[in-house]
Design a protein around this motif. Structure first.
Motif, mmCIF file in Angstrom:
data_model
loop_
_atom_site.group_PDB
_atom_site.id
_atom_site.type_symbol
_atom_site.label_atom_id
_atom_site.label_comp_id
_atom_site.label_asym_id
_atom_site.label_seq_id
_atom_site.Cartn_x
_atom_site.Cartn_y
_atom_site.Cartn_z
ATOM 1 N N THR A 191 3.849 0.501 7.626
ATOM 2 C CA THR A 191 3.288 -0.169 6.452
ATOM 3 C C THR A 191 2.503 0.839 5.620
ATOM 4 O O THR A 191 1.702 1.607 6.144
ATOM 5 C CB THR A 191 2.384 -1.326 6.890
ATOM 6 N N GLU A 193 0.283 1.828 1.966
ATOM 7 C CA GLU A 193 -0.511 1.405 0.811
ATOM 8 C C GLU A 193 -0.443 2.483 -0.264
ATOM 9 O O GLU A 193 -0.601 3.667 0.022
ATOM 10 C CB GLU A 193 -1.972 1.161 1.204
ATOM 11 N N LYS A 214 -3.445 -1.854 -6.185
ATOM 12 C CA LYS A 214 -3.042 -1.428 -4.842
ATOM 13 C C LYS A 214 -1.747 -2.134 -4.477
ATOM 14 O O LYS A 214 -1.627 -3.350 -4.627
ATOM 15 C CB LYS A 214 -4.134 -1.756 -3.818
ATOM 16 N N VAL A 216 0.918 -2.817 -1.397
ATOM 17 C CA VAL A 216 1.100 -2.775 0.054
ATOM 18 C C VAL A 216 2.566 -3.060 0.363
ATOM 19 O O VAL A 216 3.104 -4.100 -0.027
ATOM 20 C CB VAL A 216 0.197 -3.801 0.762
#
Length: 321
Positions: A191, A193, A214, A216
């Motif tokens: 994962t 960001e 941001k 994700v």
């Protein structure tokens, strides 16, 4: 005798160097007193009323062509290395900074002995209108690739998912979303960001709040799973039997859902809606009716199945010969 000659030669050399130095200084002063033409970049700052915004952004830099003595030009470079002019749109009712006014504005930041010959652009248009503001969703723009055996666990998340935009009314009214600047994420295994800037406006004075978001990207490993799923019979007018009562389903799924996906999440069917009981061809295709989201590489076998009538009604039996 030899020593006296050496002293005389040294004195002559000193005198020669002094003469060259004096001549160089004289040449330098003469050159600096002559008139030259040159150009410099002048930065421009603009002010509007708080409830207004530029429909077309005026130039932030102006190329100015000067004429002056070497001394004056040199002094201007030393005392004003980054010249800036300020233009208040309210001072120009015609919405144009005309050539004479523009040159006069630039001349104020230099001494009177420097002449402004021309500018590029020669004039500046000030196109503005009432400002408007609204909130729009953000769209992520960027190339996302995954390492072999990995993929998205869930949809990409954007925080915040919407931003406020402010600018000329006619431009803001036509905007329904705002994109990020290209924000690539390549060969992902975990994962990730990202901090992505919002796209720069293509035209007009449009401000974005906040200027960054941001992003994700949820990533997980994927693997293959196999299920045996029963075939559903739809719209059968008679009792029928199928040559196969199930299909073998192969698909690729994320590890987080590997154990939770069962055969009840799938449905495959044969439909007898437009099938005559005694048609020559007794084969029907198997159709996927319900497939869960988030899987890929779906394959199932068989793709078709034969059917047989078990108990046809008496009035539909063919007459005996």
């Amino acid at each position: 005798m030899g020593k006296k000659l050496q002293i005389t030669l040294s004195e002559d050399r000193v005198i020669l160097m002094v003469c060259i130095g004096i001549a160089t200084l004289f040449w330098f002063f003469v050159k600096m007193s002559q008139t030259y033409q040159t150009s410099r970049t002048v930065n421009a700052l603009y002010t509007l009323e708080p409830d207004q915004a530029f429909l077309i952004l005026p130039p932030a830099e102006i190329k100015a062509y000067f004429s002056g003595t070497g001394w004056d030009l040199f002094y201007s470079y030393l005392t004003n290395p980054n010249p800036v002019i300020q233009l208040d749109a309210g001072d120009y009712p015609s919405n144009m900074v005309e050539p004479t006014l523009l040159k006069a504005k630039i001349k104020k930041v230099y001494n009177d002995r420097i002449e402004i010959l021309d500018t590029e652009p020669r004039y500046i248009l000030l196109e503005y209108q009432k400002a408007a503001e609204k909130k729009v969703p953000v769209r992520f723009v960027g190339e996302v690739t995954f390492a072999n055996g990995y993929n998205l666990r869930s949809p990409i998340e954007i925080e915040p998912d919407s931003v406020r935009i402010r600018g000329p009314y006619s431009l803001i009214e036509a905007i329904n979303y705002w994109e990020t600047a290209p924000c690539p994420a390549l060969n992902l295994k975990t994962t990730t960001e990202l901090e992505c800037a919002l796209k720069v406006p293509e035209t007009g004075e449009i401000h974005r709040f906040p200027p960054k978001v941001k992003v994700v990207i949820p990533v997980e490993a994927f693997t293959q799973k196999t299920l045996i799923v029963p075939i559903t019979i739809k719209n059968a007018k008679d009792s029928v039997r199928l040559s196969f009562d199930h299909v073998k389903v192969d698909f690729v799924v994320g590890m987080s859902r590997f154990k939770t996906l069962t055969r009840s999440d799938f449905e495959f069917a044969v439909d007898f809606e437009n099938v005559e009981t005694y048609q020559d061809n007794n084969t029907l295709p198997i159709t996927p009716v319900r497939i869960p989201e988030g899987i890929s590489g779906l394959n199932f076998v068989p793709k078709s199945v034969e059917f047989f009538i078990v108990q046809p009604p008496r009035d539909t039996l063919p007459a005996s010969q």
